[in-house]
Scaffold this motif. Structure first.
Motif, PDB file in Angstrom:
ATOM      1  N   ALA A 289       0.011  33.018  35.046  1.00 32.68           N
ATOM      2  CA  ALA A 289       1.141  32.737  33.914  1.00 32.68           C
ATOM      3  C   ALA A 289       0.737  32.125  32.606  1.00 32.68           C
ATOM      4  CB  ALA A 289       2.193  31.887  34.730  1.00 32.68           C
ATOM      5  N   ASP A 290      -0.550  31.415  32.704  1.00 38.14           N
ATOM      6  CA  ASP A 290      -0.846  30.732  31.670  1.00 38.14           C
ATOM      7  C   ASP A 290      -1.265  31.950  30.265  1.00 38.14           C
ATOM      8  OD1 ASP A 290      -0.809  28.375  32.509  1.00 38.14           O
ATOM      9  OD2 ASP A 290      -2.882  28.237  33.198  1.00 38.14           O
ATOM     10  N   PHE A 291      -1.541  33.014  30.799  1.00 36.63           N
ATOM     11  CA  PHE A 291      -1.762  34.291  30.014  1.00 36.63           C
ATOM     12  C   PHE A 291      -0.487  35.319  29.686  1.00 36.63           C
ATOM     13  CE2 PHE A 291      -5.665  32.313  31.475  1.00 36.63           C
ATOM     14  CZ  PHE A 291      -6.393  32.121  30.292  1.00 36.63           C
ATOM     15  N   ARG A 292       0.526  34.805  29.992  1.00 41.50           N
ATOM     16  CA  ARG A 292       1.746  35.512  29.995  1.00 41.50           C
ATOM     17  C   ARG A 292       3.115  34.892  29.322  1.00 41.50           C
ATOM     18  NH1 ARG A 292       1.798  38.520  36.124  1.00 41.50           N
ATOM     19  NH2 ARG A 292       0.449  40.072  35.344  1.00 41.50           N
ATOM     20  N   ALA A 293       3.670  35.801  28.765  1.00 44.17           N
ATOM     21  CA  ALA A 293       4.999  35.233  28.062  1.00 44.17           C
ATOM     22  C   ALA A 293       6.094  36.039  28.366  1.00 44.17           C
ATOM     23  CB  ALA A 293       4.498  35.051  26.499  1.00 44.17           C
TER      24      ALA A 293
ATOM     25  N   THR B 135       9.630  39.643  26.043  1.00 48.05           N
ATOM     26  CA  THR B 135       9.131  40.766  26.079  1.00 48.05           C
ATOM     27  C   THR B 135       7.320  40.786  26.497  1.00 48.05           C
ATOM     28  OG1 THR B 135       8.202  40.776  23.834  1.00 48.05           O
ATOM     29  CG2 THR B 135      10.568  41.830  24.499  1.00 48.05           C
ATOM     30  N   GLY B 136       6.709  39.582  26.422  1.00 45.14           N
ATOM     31  CA  GLY B 136       5.169  39.281  26.446  1.00 45.14           C
ATOM     32  C   GLY B 136       4.824  38.678  25.371  1.00 45.14           C
ATOM     33  N   ARG B 137       5.599  38.702  24.390  1.00 44.47           N
ATOM     34  CA  ARG B 137       5.018  38.255  23.110  1.00 44.47           C
ATOM     35  C   ARG B 137       5.022  36.839  23.174  1.00 44.47           C
ATOM     36  NH1 ARG B 137       7.484  42.969  22.150  1.00 44.47           N
ATOM     37  NH2 ARG B 137       6.674  44.269  20.305  1.00 44.47           N
ATOM     38  N   PHE B 138       4.149  35.935  22.472  1.00 46.93           N
ATOM     39  CA  PHE B 138       3.875  34.607  22.511  1.00 46.93           C
ATOM     40  C   PHE B 138       4.770  33.932  21.442  1.00 46.93           C
ATOM     41  CE2 PHE B 138       0.822  35.795  25.328  1.00 46.93           C
ATOM     42  CZ  PHE B 138       0.552  34.685  26.320  1.00 46.93           C
ATOM     43  N   SER B 139       6.107  34.350  21.353  1.00 43.72           N
ATOM     44  CA  SER B 139       6.961  33.980  20.269  1.00 43.72           C
ATOM     45  C   SER B 139       8.226  34.049  20.697  1.00 43.72           C
ATOM     46  CB  SER B 139       6.462  34.969  19.182  1.00 43.72           C
ATOM     47  OG  SER B 139       7.626  34.878  18.232  1.00 43.72           O
ATOM     48  N   ASP B 140       9.271  33.324  20.002  1.00 41.65           N
ATOM     49  CA  ASP B 140      10.689  33.634  20.579  1.00 41.65           C
ATOM     50  C   ASP B 140      11.158  34.850  19.837  1.00 41.65           C
ATOM     51  OD1 ASP B 140      10.520  32.716  17.979  1.00 41.65           O
ATOM     52  OD2 ASP B 140      12.377  31.193  18.231  1.00 41.65           O
ATOM     53  N   GLY B 141      10.362  35.408  19.127  1.00 44.25           N
ATOM     54  CA  GLY B 141      11.015  36.930  18.118  1.00 44.25           C
ATOM     55  C   GLY B 141       9.830  37.671  17.979  1.00 44.25           C
TER      56      GLY B 141
END
Length: 293
Positions: free
Chosen positions: A54-58, A72-78
């Motif tokens: 989980a540390d390497f997933r978003a 979606t897997g992006r390290f962002s809220d957008g």
């Protein structure tokens, strides 16, 4: 919530697959594809499809809640930088390389993996390192030659833009026994090998952000009691300075090699220091960059 995430991912897969199928039937004369390599700054969700932690997933909330309305897997809220570049270039959202299903690559593809470095050893076993990303790229090049013919593929590859964000994770996992100068040389040496491989396949136009102020990321400051970690920021500056020298050298060595270089360090620092000016809160920045992977 698990069902909602699954439905969201299924929709995105279907959407990007359909767009790619449509766009591959007709390529305008001025068509330019976008190929993307790197780490979490550019990863749209490749890590969803590898065996990692989980540390390497978003792929969980609150990631993704402002634009896609689901993780979606992006390290962002957008959206991420490549998503906006694709939009401005008139391209659809560039899909992840590792997503399942039939894929077309005429608009490009995204190989980036959260946590990846230029060195294979950086988070080894948990990410798709740059060397492996280049191996995937070579497979895409072969697929394009089969689909478009040698001449068509060569034309597409030579007109394409190649975006690369890599290096930060290498310094988070740096061996303390190696000097900063030697380590930066190792990182940029691997990047140079990757760039020459892309060039050999026809790539000529490259885009790079420099490194963020690594020691001043909110997560790093939280770990150090609120202060920047000067050693990390110093090596980020060294990397960025040497990256520019490397790019100039490649431009002199390789005919037709062109690059654009964006000062992400300066841009990010400005937003860290003045979050409200850019519509962000300190809590929002902490969420967005709680991990630099």
């Amino acid at each position: 919530m698990a069902n909602l995430r699954a439905s969201c991912i299924s929709f995105l897969l279907c959407f990007t697959t359909c767009i790619n199928l449509i766009s591959s039937h007709y390529l305008p004369e001025n068509h330019v594809a976008l190929f993307i390599f790197g780490d979490s700054l550019f990863d749209p969700g490749n890590n969803n499809y590898i065996n990692t932690t989980a540390d390497f997933r978003a792929n969980f909330y609150p990631y993704g809640e402002t634009f896609f309305k689901c993780p979606t897997g992006r390290f962002s809220d957008g959206r991420l930088i490549p998503d906006f570049i694709a939009q401005f270039a008139g391209l659809p959202i560039i899909p992840t390389y590792l997503q399942p299903g039939k894929r077309k690559f005429t608009d490009g593809v995204n190989f980036a993996s959260g946590g990846a470095g230029a060195l294979v050893e950086s988070h080894q076993g948990f990410v798709v390192d740059l060397e492996t990303q280049i191996k995937y790229f070579n497979k895409v090049e072969k697929s394009l030659r089969q689909e478009l013919g040698d001449a068509g593929a060569k034309k597409l590859m030579s007109k394409a833009v190649y975006l690369i964000s890599i290096g930060g994770n290498d310094y988070f996992t740096k061996n303390s026994s190696v000097s900063d100068e030697e380590f930066v040389s190792m990182v940029l040496g691997n990047l140079t090998v990757a760039l020459k491989e892309i060039y050999k396949k026809g790539g000529r136009k490259f885009g790079f952000p420099n490194l963020l102020p690594l020691g001043c990321l909110p997560y790093m400051k939280a770990q150090s009691g609120g202060s920047c970690i000067d050693e990390l920021t110093a090596i980020a500056k060294l990397h960025s300075a040497e990256l520019l020298k490397t790019l100039v050298k490649l431009q002199n060595q390789l005919e037709g090699f062109k690059y654009a270089y964006y000062n992400l360090y300066q841009s990010f620092t400005e937003r860290l220091n003045n979050p409200s000016k850019y519509g962000n809160s300190e809590n929002g920045l902490l969420l967005l960059h709680e991990r630099f992977k």
